[in-house]
Design a protein around this motif. Sequence first.
Motif, PDB file in Angstrom:
ATOM      1  N   LYS A 111       0.825  -1.211   0.000  1.00  0.00           N
ATOM      2  CA  LYS A 111       0.000   0.000   0.000  1.00  0.00           C
ATOM      3  C   LYS A 111       0.856   1.256   0.000  1.00  0.00           C
ATOM      4  CE  LYS A 111      -3.605   1.715   2.409  1.00  0.00           C
ATOM      5  NZ  LYS A 111      -4.379   1.874   3.635  1.00  0.00           N
ATOM      6  N   LEU A 112       0.466   2.224  -0.853  1.00  0.00           N
ATOM      7  CA  LEU A 112       1.221   3.478  -0.926  1.00  0.00           C
ATOM      8  C   LEU A 112       0.445   4.589  -0.231  1.00  0.00           C
ATOM      9  CD1 LEU A 112       2.465   3.642  -4.626  1.00  0.00           C
ATOM     10  CD2 LEU A 112       3.864   3.305  -2.585  1.00  0.00           C
ATOM     11  N   ASP A 113       1.203   5.526   0.358  1.00  0.00           N
ATOM     12  CA  ASP A 113       0.550   6.690   0.949  1.00  0.00           C
ATOM     13  C   ASP A 113       0.248   7.685  -0.165  1.00  0.00           C
ATOM     14  OD1 ASP A 113       0.948   5.571   3.403  1.00  0.00           O
ATOM     15  OD2 ASP A 113       2.829   6.642   3.774  1.00  0.00           O
ATOM     16  N   VAL A 114      -0.934   7.585  -0.705  1.00  0.00           N
ATOM     17  CA  VAL A 114      -1.325   8.516  -1.764  1.00  0.00           C
ATOM     18  C   VAL A 114      -2.771   8.926  -1.526  1.00  0.00           C
ATOM     19  CG1 VAL A 114      -1.760   8.788  -4.240  1.00  0.00           C
ATOM     20  CG2 VAL A 114       0.266   7.563  -3.497  1.00  0.00           C
ATOM     21  N   ARG A 115      -3.010  10.221  -1.605  1.00  0.00           N
ATOM     22  CA  ARG A 115      -4.384  10.710  -1.505  1.00  0.00           C
ATOM     23  C   ARG A 115      -4.700  11.419  -2.819  1.00  0.00           C
ATOM     24  NH1 ARG A 115      -3.039  12.101   4.451  1.00  0.00           N
ATOM     25  NH2 ARG A 115      -1.837  13.880   3.677  1.00  0.00           N
ATOM     26  N   ALA A 116      -5.884  11.193  -3.350  1.00  0.00           N
ATOM     27  CA  ALA A 116      -6.224  11.876  -4.608  1.00  0.00           C
ATOM     28  C   ALA A 116      -7.716  12.090  -4.726  1.00  0.00           C
ATOM     29  CB  ALA A 116      -5.725  11.069  -5.799  1.00  0.00           C
ATOM     30  N   GLU A 117      -8.049  13.252  -5.253  1.00  0.00           N
ATOM     31  CA  GLU A 117      -9.431  13.503  -5.659  1.00  0.00           C
ATOM     32  C   GLU A 117      -9.375  14.174  -7.026  1.00  0.00           C
ATOM     33  OE1 GLU A 117     -12.368  14.585  -2.855  1.00  0.00           O
ATOM     34  OE2 GLU A 117     -13.457  15.843  -4.286  1.00  0.00           O
ATOM     35  N   VAL A 118     -10.052  13.567  -7.971  1.00  0.00           N
ATOM     36  CA  VAL A 118      -9.960  14.011  -9.359  1.00  0.00           C
ATOM     37  C   VAL A 118     -11.356  14.380  -9.845  1.00  0.00           C
ATOM     38  CG1 VAL A 118      -9.081  13.374 -11.646  1.00  0.00           C
ATOM     39  CG2 VAL A 118      -8.168  12.247  -9.616  1.00  0.00           C
ATOM     40  N   PHE A 119     -11.435  15.396 -10.705  1.00  0.00           N
ATOM     41  CA  PHE A 119     -12.756  15.704 -11.283  1.00  0.00           C
ATOM     42  C   PHE A 119     -12.628  16.100 -12.744  1.00  0.00           C
ATOM     43  CE2 PHE A 119     -11.350  19.903  -9.886  1.00  0.00           C
ATOM     44  CZ  PHE A 119     -11.774  20.735 -10.904  1.00  0.00           C
ATOM     45  N   VAL A 120     -13.716  15.892 -13.472  1.00  0.00           N
ATOM     46  CA  VAL A 120     -13.804  16.311 -14.869  1.00  0.00           C
ATOM     47  C   VAL A 120     -15.125  17.059 -15.037  1.00  0.00           C
ATOM     48  CG1 VAL A 120     -14.004  15.517 -17.261  1.00  0.00           C
ATOM     49  CG2 VAL A 120     -12.464  14.341 -15.701  1.00  0.00           C
ATOM     50  N   PRO A 121     -15.092  18.322 -15.504  1.00  0.00           N
ATOM     51  CA  PRO A 121     -16.356  19.024 -15.741  1.00  0.00           C
ATOM     52  C   PRO A 121     -17.124  18.325 -16.872  1.00  0.00           C
ATOM     53  CG  PRO A 121     -14.488  20.560 -15.791  1.00  0.00           C
ATOM     54  CD  PRO A 121     -13.925  19.171 -15.825  1.00  0.00           C
ATOM     55  N   VAL A 122     -18.376  17.968 -16.601  1.00  0.00           N
ATOM     56  CA  VAL A 122     -19.179  17.233 -17.596  1.00  0.00           C
ATOM     57  C   VAL A 122     -19.262  18.017 -18.905  1.00  0.00           C
ATOM     58  CG1 VAL A 122     -21.504  16.388 -18.130  1.00  0.00           C
ATOM     59  CG2 VAL A 122     -20.507  15.980 -15.865  1.00  0.00           C
ATOM     60  N   SER A 123     -19.416  19.339 -18.797  1.00  0.00           N
ATOM     61  CA  SER A 123     -19.587  20.139 -20.019  1.00  0.00           C
ATOM     62  C   SER A 123     -18.333  20.161 -20.888  1.00  0.00           C
ATOM     63  CB  SER A 123     -20.008  21.565 -19.665  1.00  0.00           C
ATOM     64  OG  SER A 123     -19.187  22.077 -18.646  1.00  0.00           O
ATOM     65  N   LEU A 162      -4.215   2.823  -2.933  1.00  0.00           N
ATOM     66  CA  LEU A 162      -3.342   2.586  -4.078  1.00  0.00           C
ATOM     67  C   LEU A 162      -2.278   1.579  -3.661  1.00  0.00           C
ATOM     68  CD1 LEU A 162      -2.829   3.645  -7.026  1.00  0.00           C
ATOM     69  CD2 LEU A 162      -1.062   5.093  -6.044  1.00  0.00           C
ATOM     70  N   THR A 163      -2.255   0.438  -4.366  1.00  0.00           N
ATOM     71  CA  THR A 163      -1.307  -0.617  -4.005  1.00  0.00           C
ATOM     72  C   THR A 163      -0.271  -0.767  -5.099  1.00  0.00           C
ATOM     73  OG1 THR A 163      -3.186  -1.701  -2.977  1.00  0.00           O
ATOM     74  CG2 THR A 163      -1.171  -2.991  -3.174  1.00  0.00           C
ATOM     75  N   LEU A 164       0.986  -0.635  -4.710  1.00  0.00           N
ATOM     76  CA  LEU A 164       2.072  -0.780  -5.678  1.00  0.00           C
ATOM     77  C   LEU A 164       2.259  -2.260  -6.007  1.00  0.00           C
ATOM     78  CD1 LEU A 164       4.362   0.685  -7.203  1.00  0.00           C
ATOM     79  CD2 LEU A 164       5.816   0.280  -5.222  1.00  0.00           C
ATOM     80  N   LYS A 165       2.301  -2.583  -7.288  1.00  0.00           N
ATOM     81  CA  LYS A 165       2.497  -3.977  -7.710  1.00  0.00           C
ATOM     82  C   LYS A 165       3.977  -4.213  -8.005  1.00  0.00           C
ATOM     83  CE  LYS A 165      -1.806  -5.235  -7.636  1.00  0.00           C
ATOM     84  NZ  LYS A 165      -2.219  -6.059  -6.508  1.00  0.00           N
TER      85      LYS A 165
END
Lengths: 249, 451
Positions: A111-123, A162-165
């Motif tokens: 497991k990796l220490d990663v935080r993420a929040e992603v967005f895409v405007p629908v328009s 997020l798990t590093l392989k």
Amino acid sequence: MNWAEPCASKLMMRTIASRLGRWSRTLGRCGLLQTRPYWAHATVWLLLLSLPLQAAEGWTRFGPKPGGKSKVRIEGTSTIHDWQVESTLVGGTLEVGPNFPRAQSEVKPGKLDVRAEVFVPVSSLKSIKKDGTPYSTAMDDIMHEKLLKTQHPRIVYRLQELTLKDGDGAQGLYNAEAVGDLVVAGVTNRITMPVQIQVQQDNHLLISGQVGMKMTDFKIDPPAPKVALGLIKTGDEIKVLFQWEVFPR
Amino acid sequence: MERALDWNRREFLRGSSLMALATLLGGVRLMRPEAAAEEPEPAPAERVKVGLIGLGQWGRELLDQLLRLPQAEVAAICDNYPAMLRRSAKRVPDAFTTEDYRAVLDRKDISAVVVATPTHLHKDIVLAALEAGKHVYCEAPLAHTVEDAQAIARAALKHPRQVFQPGLQLRSDPQRHFLLPFVRSGALGRMAMARAQWNKKISWRQTSPNPEREAAMNWRLAPDISLGLLGEIGMHQIDQVSWFFGALPTTIHAFGTVAFWRDGREVHDTVQAVVEYPEGLRLLYSATLANSFEAEAEIYYGSDAAVMIRGSSAWMFKEADAPLLGWEVYARKDAFYKETGISLRADASKLRAQGDQGQAQTETADPPVYFALQSFLRNTRELATAVQDFVSLYGDSDPQALAEYLAKEVRRLPAADVLEGYRATVLAIKANESARTGKPVTLPGELFELG
């Protein structure tokens, strides 16, 4: 690799603390401050507490820049031909923690220490032809309506784990598995998908991946617009491909 | 302007395979193919609040078209003459009415304005509207002087977050977009010449019991502010020919006379012009207010065929020795005296009704201005959303990056842009100059650049 950001932050904090100390000593000399050390300490602690997360030990914050390589592409099928829509606007933040591998020797699956929040405007999602040229504004309207643009103007993804392989530290390329919540048209689904993280030379990241899903998973009926030649039916199965280029903040 | 008489004929034929398919399936008419669905009616939040400034004859036509468009909400109307304002207010009882255009610009909820005042009054209104952050549709010609046209075009370029659309409505017409490849692809053989006309029996003079009002109404007959028949009317068709030829004119020689309306006017009621293009191409243009025979038409003559455009219909007339294209065997034919015209009528959504030719023949299509306004409304929405999306990601501190994003990603429906509006206006001014002096005017390339 140069992970100078956290160090720079620490240095900056030390500078702030020493400057504050000097300032408070000056005040003290003017007779304004009697309990000099206590006052200075309290201020520094308050400052530290109010500093944003990236200043935390070993954490680096990343975000997108205009003109980058970010892209989200959704591919699907229909009774007349395959279709695709794209957006180049992929927003949000990514925070990378201390256990993110900085060298080949550090690559350890887990497991990796990663935080993420992603967005895409629908328009910003637009239908395109195979050759990348614009397809149809009418199709854009149908898609935006199906994605409930007005009520839910953004497609949002929140990374849970997020798990590093494996990976090649020398090449700066890591394979990982991402588990996260995808919110489309107000419906949340937990998605597991393989992702690749490429650490670029000037220390920015290119994260890419692809995953298949169904429109009906998000309570979206596959559009079946009426056109001059009859009825087009779109398939339920779609494929989402993305690449997200983020730079240290 | 792109030099584009060099479209590949094979490419064009491949692109038209859908049309060919439709005709092979027993279809008899050739129509503009439209794979796209009919545009869904926008949610109320997506309607554009429009202010219409100038409610004369053409302003009222624009109002009628805006009222037909579900994307528009006419929120304000404005005319400095109260009687005109009252007349149009009956059509839009809920709209805010004012005699001062600044009151329209002050309304924060109005995002777009349509300027349909007399040509010489455009500049102040357009500059103020752009400054107030409004999207602007400005009737063509943009102005009656090159200086004013420059001021308008420069101001428009300074506001890349706002749509500025000159009222060159033919540039938005699906019929013209459908025909463009016929003219450019070589389907007509080697292009030889073009001819265009605008004939209508109409005085242009309006009467009013109030002399001051009468003078204001008859601005088209005032030689110092009017660009005449060529500048006010002919410029649309001349611009279309420039567009289809993919070239800018190099010389114009115009002639004018007061042939019929001898009421003391100086502004010609009948004009002719020869417009020269590179490679020996010429457009022969004529317009009159004295006779309406054959009304409006543009004809392109090539060595294999001619294409005639009249309103929303078009026909191809083939030479006996022209190569067979294939589909024309099945296409509908109309007789024109001793000629047979192959119908090229663009018809967006009537494929299903193709069996009923009689009905289709008499059906009136939407006028080009309907599509021009539709493009304008759609483009304002697209541009505003794109700005909003970009800023939501990156903030608003990098205008260069924003401009690049807008140039690349905004999906605009076909419409004339600032430079096209400026060029057509310069041409209108020069055409009028030539008609008034009777001398040819050369049009060097730099004349059409904003500099």
